[in-house]
Design an enzyme around this catalytic site. Structure first.
Site: not given
Ligand code: URA
Length: 252
Positions: A104
């Site tokens: 993310d």
């Molecule tokens: N899980 C999440 O919620 N975000 C990420 O970036 C990776 C795993």
């Protein structure tokens, strides 16, 4: 440097080695004008010309970078508005490089940037169950039931519950994540853990914690398979993988 035909074609994006083996029977693959049907045929791609159905296939040198992705950068190859993770590696203008999976925008940590489609496929394929570990800073203590749910699998609104995860509660003193906009009162009820998951669903960890009544504040990926993030890499820094690290990643 001599290379096997099935490896050369697989690295060039013509499918897995077994798919390439079949293609050698059905498609016209030539080296310097001679038809090759044998997957084990060895040649020097820097000196010899390969064609598939009359089209030249150029030799692709594989590159692997370890990036400590900073927060605020998108996991994409290009974006009209924003800086991408590929922009952060030294060869970032190369059009063949891509990140292995996505973190993310507000997640930091280990991201592999490569042009090796096969490796990427293997690391991300749900079939291979490659473990990815994350340090999670979260608000709202986990009850024993919540811990158990995270460990065994939790309903996050998808068709199936998540696969079992490895969970280790850590002392907040070991916290190495940035807590943005934190103040004294906000820090109450903030906890740290390490979680290992083998899937890569959208916002998976944030949704897992939300499903058990907690809230992820900060997320950092620290390993992928047997490869660990080099702690000397600051956010935004990258370097090429060493041959030993590449082996670890392949063992994944
Ligand atoms: N899980 C999440 O919620 N975000 C990420 O970036 C990776 C795993």
């Amino acid at each position: 440097m001599q290379i096997r035909m099935d490896k050369f074609l697989a690295d060039a994006g013509f499918g897995t080695r077994s798919e390439v083996k079949k293609k050698l029977k059905t498609e016209t693959v030539m080296v310097d004008g001679v038809r090759i049907r044998d997957a084990a045929f060895r040649f020097d791609p820097e000196k010899q010309q390969v064609t598939v159905n009359g089209k030249a296939v150029s030799f692709q040198l594989l590159s692997y970078y370890m990036l400590n992705k900073p927060k605020g950068v998108v996991s994409a190859t290009k974006d009209p508005m924003e800086k991408t993770v590929v922009d952060l590696v030294p060869d970032g203008r190369r059009r063949d490089l891509f990140p292995v999976g996505r973190l993310d925008k507000d997640t930091e940590g280990l991201l592999i940037i490569t042009n090796d489609g096969q490796l990427s496929h293997r690391l991300l394929s749900p079939k291979h169950h490659v473990k990815k570990e994350y340090l999670v800073l979260y608000r709202g203590a986990l009850s024993p039931e919540a811990e158990e749910m995270l460990r065994t699998g939790v309903d996050i609104g998808d068709e199936k519950p998540t696969l079992p995860a490895e969970l280790t509660l850590l002392s907040p003193a070991t916290c190495i994540l940035d807590v943005q906009n934190s103040d004294e009162t906000e820090n109450i009820d903030i906890h740290l853990c390490l979680i290992g998951i083998t899937e890569g669903r959208y916002h998976e960890i944030k949704r897992m914690f939300a499903a058990v009544g907690s809230e992820v504040i900060s997320l950092k990926r620290v390993s992928m398979g047997k490869l660990r993030l080099d702690p000397s890499l600051l956010p935004g820094e990258s370097r090429q993988l060493t041959p030993e690290e590449l082996m670890l990643l392949n063992e994944g």
